[in-house]
Design a protein around this motif. Sequence first.
Motif, PDB file in Angstrom:
ATOM      1  N   ASP A  48       0.808  -1.226   0.000  1.00 53.18           N
ATOM      2  CA  ASP A  48       0.000   0.000   0.000  1.00 53.18           C
ATOM      3  C   ASP A  48       0.838   1.272   0.000  1.00 53.18           C
ATOM      4  OD1 ASP A  48      -2.324  -1.566   0.060  1.00 53.18           O
ATOM      5  OD2 ASP A  48      -2.294  -1.617   2.255  1.00 53.18           O
ATOM      6  N   LYS A  49       2.151   1.191  -0.152  1.00 53.23           N
ATOM      7  CA  LYS A  49       3.014   2.373  -0.189  1.00 53.23           C
ATOM      8  C   LYS A  49       3.294   2.820  -1.619  1.00 53.23           C
ATOM      9  CE  LYS A  49       3.947   2.373   4.254  1.00 53.23           C
ATOM     10  NZ  LYS A  49       3.141   3.101   5.149  1.00 53.23           N
ATOM     11  N   ILE A  50       3.336   1.864  -2.572  1.00 47.67           N
ATOM     12  CA  ILE A  50       3.572   2.191  -3.978  1.00 47.67           C
ATOM     13  C   ILE A  50       2.218   2.463  -4.610  1.00 47.67           C
ATOM     14  CG2 ILE A  50       4.462   1.373  -6.182  1.00 47.67           C
ATOM     15  CD1 ILE A  50       6.424  -0.370  -4.583  1.00 47.67           C
ATOM     16  N   VAL A  51       2.005   3.706  -4.987  1.00 41.76           N
ATOM     17  CA  VAL A  51       0.703   4.116  -5.494  1.00 41.76           C
ATOM     18  C   VAL A  51       0.588   3.821  -6.986  1.00 41.76           C
ATOM     19  CG1 VAL A  51      -0.862   6.070  -5.783  1.00 41.76           C
ATOM     20  CG2 VAL A  51       0.563   5.904  -3.750  1.00 41.76           C
ATOM     21  N   LYS A  52       1.630   4.130  -7.757  1.00 39.85           N
ATOM     22  CA  LYS A  52       1.577   3.916  -9.206  1.00 39.85           C
ATOM     23  C   LYS A  52       2.961   3.574  -9.730  1.00 39.85           C
ATOM     24  CE  LYS A  52       0.354   6.169 -13.565  1.00 39.85           C
ATOM     25  NZ  LYS A  52       0.331   4.944 -14.270  1.00 39.85           N
ATOM     26  N   ILE A  53       2.989   2.620 -10.642  1.00 36.21           N
ATOM     27  CA  ILE A  53       4.218   2.270 -11.342  1.00 36.21           C
ATOM     28  C   ILE A  53       4.021   2.657 -12.799  1.00 36.21           C
ATOM     29  CG2 ILE A  53       5.698   0.379 -12.107  1.00 36.21           C
ATOM     30  CD1 ILE A  53       5.068  -1.048  -9.521  1.00 36.21           C
ATOM     31  N   SER A  54       4.994   3.312 -13.379  1.00 39.54           N
ATOM     32  CA  SER A  54       4.917   3.772 -14.760  1.00 39.54           C
ATOM     33  C   SER A  54       4.626   2.608 -15.704  1.00 39.54           C
ATOM     34  CB  SER A  54       6.239   4.441 -15.134  1.00 39.54           C
ATOM     35  OG  SER A  54       6.237   4.792 -16.491  1.00 39.54           O
ATOM     36  N   ASP A  55       3.882   2.880 -16.785  1.00 38.68           N
ATOM     37  CA  ASP A  55       3.558   1.833 -17.765  1.00 38.68           C
ATOM     38  C   ASP A  55       4.795   1.281 -18.449  1.00 38.68           C
ATOM     39  OD1 ASP A  55       0.845   2.056 -17.230  1.00 38.68           O
ATOM     40  OD2 ASP A  55       0.534   3.580 -18.777  1.00 38.68           O
ATOM     41  N   ASP A  56       5.865   2.103 -18.571  1.00 36.30           N
ATOM     42  CA  ASP A  56       7.082   1.639 -19.233  1.00 36.30           C
ATOM     43  C   ASP A  56       8.166   1.247 -18.214  1.00 36.30           C
ATOM     44  OD1 ASP A  56       7.700   4.146 -18.290  1.00 36.30           O
ATOM     45  OD2 ASP A  56       8.708   4.799 -20.115  1.00 36.30           O
ATOM     46  N   PHE A  57       7.765   0.840 -17.024  1.00 30.21           N
ATOM     47  CA  PHE A  57       8.694   0.497 -15.960  1.00 30.21           C
ATOM     48  C   PHE A  57       9.735  -0.534 -16.401  1.00 30.21           C
ATOM     49  CE2 PHE A  57       9.779  -2.416 -12.482  1.00 30.21           C
ATOM     50  CZ  PHE A  57      10.440  -1.543 -11.644  1.00 30.21           C
ATOM     51  N   ASP A  58       9.295  -1.556 -17.133  1.00 25.05           N
ATOM     52  CA  ASP A  58      10.219  -2.617 -17.542  1.00 25.05           C
ATOM     53  C   ASP A  58      10.706  -2.461 -18.987  1.00 25.05           C
ATOM     54  OD1 ASP A  58       7.778  -3.185 -18.657  1.00 25.05           O
ATOM     55  OD2 ASP A  58       7.784  -5.308 -18.130  1.00 25.05           O
ATOM     56  N   ALA A  59      10.536  -1.294 -19.567  1.00 28.03           N
ATOM     57  CA  ALA A  59      11.023  -1.036 -20.928  1.00 28.03           C
ATOM     58  C   ALA A  59      12.552  -0.918 -20.905  1.00 28.03           C
ATOM     59  CB  ALA A  59      10.414   0.255 -21.457  1.00 28.03           C
ATOM     60  N   PRO A  60      13.202  -1.279 -22.021  1.00 25.27           N
ATOM     61  CA  PRO A  60      14.669  -1.170 -22.074  1.00 25.27           C
ATOM     62  C   PRO A  60      15.130   0.271 -21.847  1.00 25.27           C
ATOM     63  CG  PRO A  60      13.822  -2.379 -23.970  1.00 25.27           C
ATOM     64  CD  PRO A  60      12.644  -1.819 -23.246  1.00 25.27           C
ATOM     65  N   LEU A  61      16.208   0.431 -21.141  1.00 20.12           N
ATOM     66  CA  LEU A  61      16.756   1.758 -20.865  1.00 20.12           C
ATOM     67  C   LEU A  61      17.557   2.266 -22.056  1.00 20.12           C
ATOM     68  CD1 LEU A  61      18.027   1.093 -17.244  1.00 20.12           C
ATOM     69  CD2 LEU A  61      15.953   2.314 -17.903  1.00 20.12           C
ATOM     70  N   ASP A  62      17.534   3.575 -22.282  1.00 21.23           N
ATOM     71  CA  ASP A  62      18.271   4.188 -23.392  1.00 21.23           C
ATOM     72  C   ASP A  62      19.775   3.883 -23.289  1.00 21.23           C
ATOM     73  OD1 ASP A  62      15.946   5.246 -24.425  1.00 21.23           O
ATOM     74  OD2 ASP A  62      16.221   7.185 -23.406  1.00 21.23           O
ATOM     75  N   GLU A  63      20.296   3.798 -22.076  1.00 21.23           N
ATOM     76  CA  GLU A  63      21.718   3.547 -21.869  1.00 21.23           C
ATOM     77  C   GLU A  63      22.191   2.211 -22.434  1.00 21.23           C
ATOM     78  OE1 GLU A  63      19.613   4.594 -19.556  1.00 21.23           O
ATOM     79  OE2 GLU A  63      20.425   6.445 -18.763  1.00 21.23           O
ATOM     80  N   PHE A  64      21.252   1.272 -22.650  1.00 22.90           N
ATOM     81  CA  PHE A  64      21.619  -0.064 -23.112  1.00 22.90           C
ATOM     82  C   PHE A  64      21.273  -0.311 -24.583  1.00 22.90           C
ATOM     83  CE2 PHE A  64      21.107  -0.629 -18.500  1.00 22.90           C
ATOM     84  CZ  PHE A  64      22.380  -1.099 -18.210  1.00 22.90           C
ATOM     85  N   LYS A  65      20.919   0.735 -25.338  1.00 18.61           N
ATOM     86  CA  LYS A  65      20.563   0.554 -26.742  1.00 18.61           C
ATOM     87  C   LYS A  65      21.717  -0.005 -27.568  1.00 18.61           C
ATOM     88  CE  LYS A  65      16.713   3.658 -27.193  1.00 18.61           C
ATOM     89  NZ  LYS A  65      16.071   4.766 -27.851  1.00 18.61           N
ATOM     90  N   ASP A  66      22.959   0.329 -27.192  1.00 19.06           N
ATOM     91  CA  ASP A  66      24.113  -0.189 -27.933  1.00 19.06           C
ATOM     92  C   ASP A  66      24.274  -1.702 -27.814  1.00 19.06           C
ATOM     93  OD1 ASP A  66      24.684   2.413 -28.635  1.00 19.06           O
ATOM     94  OD2 ASP A  66      26.198   2.678 -27.073  1.00 19.06           O
ATOM     95  N   TYR A  67      23.636  -2.317 -26.856  1.00 16.81           N
ATOM     96  CA  TYR A  67      23.787  -3.742 -26.603  1.00 16.81           C
ATOM     97  C   TYR A  67      22.670  -4.589 -27.188  1.00 16.81           C
ATOM     98  CZ  TYR A  67      27.190  -1.936 -23.328  1.00 16.81           C
ATOM     99  OH  TYR A  67      28.246  -1.284 -22.761  1.00 16.81           O
ATOM    100  N   GLU A  68      21.724  -3.958 -27.889  1.00  9.68           N
ATOM    101  CA  GLU A  68      20.602  -4.720 -28.468  1.00  9.68           C
ATOM    102  C   GLU A  68      21.052  -5.485 -29.683  1.00  9.68           C
ATOM    103  OE1 GLU A  68      16.767  -2.801 -28.714  1.00  9.68           O
ATOM    104  OE2 GLU A  68      17.533  -1.195 -27.462  1.00  9.68           O
TER     105      GLU A  68
END
Length: 68
Positions: A48-68
């Motif tokens: 009950d402490k976490i009210v909302k998690i972003s829809d893209d929470f588990d989306a790949p991070l920009d920092e790791f685009k070179d590794y795709e």
Amino acid sequence: MLVANGYFDGDSIKTFENFKAQKNQKVIITVLDEFVNEQKSAFGLLKDKIVKISDDFDAPLDEFKDYE
């Protein structure tokens, strides 16, 4: 030799840190005249402490685009 700190919860001894001990390995237990605050389980601690998690929470991070 390894030193581990912990407390007795009334039923068993709980350590503050994880360590590996082998079956039948001898230990030395020293009981001190000091007390710790009662430890609570971490499970459900943030219920009950976490009210909302972003829809893209588990989306790949920009920092790791070179590794795709």
